[in-house]
Design a protein around this motif. Structure first.
Motif, PDB file in Angstrom:
ATOM      1  N   VAL A 169      16.965 -19.327  32.112  1.00  0.00           N
ATOM      2  CA  VAL A 169      15.745 -19.777  31.432  1.00  0.00           C
ATOM      3  C   VAL A 169      15.695 -21.308  31.399  1.00  0.00           C
ATOM      4  O   VAL A 169      14.668 -21.917  31.710  1.00  0.00           O
ATOM      5  CB  VAL A 169      15.670 -19.207  29.997  1.00  0.00           C
ATOM      6  N   TYR A 192      19.184 -24.554  23.962  1.00  0.00           N
ATOM      7  CA  TYR A 192      18.874 -23.140  24.149  1.00  0.00           C
ATOM      8  C   TYR A 192      20.042 -22.254  23.757  1.00  0.00           C
ATOM      9  O   TYR A 192      19.859 -21.192  23.172  1.00  0.00           O
ATOM     10  CB  TYR A 192      18.419 -22.879  25.588  1.00  0.00           C
TER      11      TYR A 192
ATOM     12  N   GLU B 135      10.454 -10.142  33.110  1.00  0.00           N
ATOM     13  CA  GLU B 135      10.933 -10.796  31.899  1.00  0.00           C
ATOM     14  C   GLU B 135       9.952 -11.871  31.422  1.00  0.00           C
ATOM     15  O   GLU B 135       9.714 -12.017  30.229  1.00  0.00           O
ATOM     16  CB  GLU B 135      12.320 -11.411  32.126  1.00  0.00           C
ATOM     17  N   GLU B 136       9.391 -12.587  32.361  1.00  0.00           N
ATOM     18  CA  GLU B 136       8.413 -13.595  31.977  1.00  0.00           C
ATOM     19  C   GLU B 136       7.226 -12.947  31.283  1.00  0.00           C
ATOM     20  O   GLU B 136       6.761 -13.410  30.236  1.00  0.00           O
ATOM     21  CB  GLU B 136       7.950 -14.366  33.223  1.00  0.00           C
ATOM     22  N   ALA B 139       8.274 -11.808  27.828  1.00  0.00           N
ATOM     23  CA  ALA B 139       8.426 -12.937  26.911  1.00  0.00           C
ATOM     24  C   ALA B 139       7.071 -13.337  26.338  1.00  0.00           C
ATOM     25  O   ALA B 139       6.938 -13.629  25.145  1.00  0.00           O
ATOM     26  CB  ALA B 139       9.080 -14.116  27.633  1.00  0.00           C
ATOM     27  N   ARG B 140       6.053 -13.295  27.199  1.00  0.00           N
ATOM     28  CA  ARG B 140       4.715 -13.653  26.721  1.00  0.00           C
ATOM     29  C   ARG B 140       4.204 -12.636  25.710  1.00  0.00           C
ATOM     30  O   ARG B 140       3.565 -12.991  24.715  1.00  0.00           O
ATOM     31  CB  ARG B 140       3.738 -13.743  27.901  1.00  0.00           C
ATOM     32  N   VAL B 150       5.024 -19.446  23.780  1.00  0.00           N
ATOM     33  CA  VAL B 150       6.200 -19.242  24.642  1.00  0.00           C
ATOM     34  C   VAL B 150       6.814 -20.542  25.103  1.00  0.00           C
ATOM     35  O   VAL B 150       8.015 -20.623  25.322  1.00  0.00           O
ATOM     36  CB  VAL B 150       5.885 -18.493  25.951  1.00  0.00           C
ATOM     37  N   ASP B 151       5.952 -21.541  25.330  1.00  0.00           N
ATOM     38  CA  ASP B 151       6.468 -22.772  25.920  1.00  0.00           C
ATOM     39  C   ASP B 151       7.019 -23.726  24.874  1.00  0.00           C
ATOM     40  O   ASP B 151       7.672 -24.707  25.194  1.00  0.00           O
ATOM     41  CB  ASP B 151       5.373 -23.446  26.746  1.00  0.00           C
ATOM     42  N   ARG B 157      11.721 -16.147  25.105  1.00  0.00           N
ATOM     43  CA  ARG B 157      12.368 -16.065  26.417  1.00  0.00           C
ATOM     44  C   ARG B 157      13.841 -15.718  26.283  1.00  0.00           C
ATOM     45  O   ARG B 157      14.401 -15.029  27.131  1.00  0.00           O
ATOM     46  CB  ARG B 157      12.210 -17.383  27.184  1.00  0.00           C
ATOM     47  N   ALA B 161      15.626 -12.552  27.865  1.00  0.00           N
ATOM     48  CA  ALA B 161      16.696 -12.792  28.840  1.00  0.00           C
ATOM     49  C   ALA B 161      17.945 -11.998  28.467  1.00  0.00           C
ATOM     50  O   ALA B 161      18.583 -11.382  29.323  1.00  0.00           O
ATOM     51  CB  ALA B 161      17.016 -14.276  28.920  1.00  0.00           C
TER      52      ALA B 161
END
Lengths: 210, 210
Positions: A169, A192, B135-136, B139-140, B150-151, B157, B161
DNA sequence: GAGGCTAATGACAGCCACTGACAATTGACA
DNA sequence: TGTCAATTGTCAGTGGCTGTCATTAGCCTC
């Protein structure tokens, strides 16, 4: 080292640099093996005698980095908790990685290639498979440290999977961000990894992310 | 559905089944697109009109499964903790996945193909890249559930993960083991997810893994 | 139900990654 | 210096994949 050996090394390095330069400027898919060979003025067949495939040039540098991380994990004192050992090993091996890279290609070129890896589907796939192999290796090392059987106890593979997930990530975030320095990467990774505990807690809302 | 439409569906299914059957018996690399096309008695060009590449046939079924998992996660009640929502969604969507598969290919064939995916480097790489994309997406969804960006917040995330890492470990174990039934997979996944907490604890030796 | 329209297919040519085989070249070493 | 082995280039071929164009086959209308 022989003249012969020196010549070989020079050819390999030239091919490597030419390939990476082309990937970074033109893109991976837009670069043919013929282009790379032509840039160094050798035959396409010679390229394939130095590299198993086009892909291998892109992962030549990352391969060195992986080896150093593995060494760093092995060097961790046995008393440390597994996740802590992984964390410290990664954070502390970056300087060695940096040195190893500089010997081979300009660090700035490597950064640009890294972005290409993350944004080119074929390369990203290969990268993830390589990471999976690395994780398997690390799981075995952790298991040995703890005196466990990897195939009997789930925990070594799980910590490593967790750890690897977080690393990936951060890699992706770093490669898409503006700050492509080593320090930015180290900082991002540390941040992270600190979030693993909070992320597992159920109560995301009672305490916002630090 | 038209005669034309029905014919197309039949051709696609025949190509799919022929491809999977060949992969499972002969191996992926040992199967050429010409082989697949010949088995259905169409031209190679026609194969490429139904599938973007040889790879796509191998992932046609997994693609359906992924879509169902995404739906299941979306359907989880908002009160649940993220990791719990992911866990329940996956464990509960397998029956639906099973049904969807049976419509298309014999379940036993799909199991054999799954082993081929895990043991063929090119397919494993593609599989991991697909997983990363999944996964992306997840995560959203998690971020939205929790009302987060998310960012900006690392936690969505990270949980995904972690979760994805555990799933992949179990997939690999399951595919290399003897018991290729759905129940074995569900059991393995549940057990491994239960180990996330213990694996993160530093003190692996004071309490052995349950 | 004949004829025109459109979608599906086949046949062919070509690009690119990669490999095997063999001949030509070039450094190593006695 | 001449022999030997390693390095390289050339050529031919395979497999995945794409563009092009003519042919075929289902569809729809008059």
């Amino acid at each position: 080292m022989n003249l012969r050996e020196r010549k070989k090394r020079r050819t390999r390095d030239a091919l490597l640099r030419a390939a990476l330069e082309l990937f970074a400027t033109r893109g991976y898919d837009e670069t043919t093996v013929d282009d790379i060979a032509a840039a160094v003025d050798v035959s396409q067949r010679t390229f394939f005698r130095y590299f198993a495939g086009k892909e291998e040039t892109a992962f030549f540098v990352p391969r060195l980095a992986e080896a150093l991380v593995v060494d760093a994990v092995r060097a961790r004192p046995p008393g440390e908790a597994p996740l802590e050992a992984l964390r410290r090993a990664v954070l502390e091996s970056w300087d060695a990685i940096n040195e190893a890279i500089v010997e081979l290609v300009p660090i700035e070129l490597h950064m640009r290639v890294y972005r290409v890896i993350e944004s080119t589907p074929a390369l990203l796939a290969a990268h993830l498979r390589r990471s999976a192999e690395l994780e398997e290796q690390l799981a075995r090392i952790i298991a040995e440290r703890e005196g466990l059987d990897v195939d009997a106890d789930p925990r070594p593979r799980i910590v490593v999977a967790l750890f690897g997930g977080v690393i990936r990530v951060t890699e992706r975030l770093w490669s898409t961000g503006d700050d492509l320095t080593l320090d930015a990467m180290r900082q991002l990774t540390a941040t992270y990894l600190d979030q693993v505990g909070p992320a597992l807690a159920g109560n995301w809302h009672t305490e916002p992310s630090p």
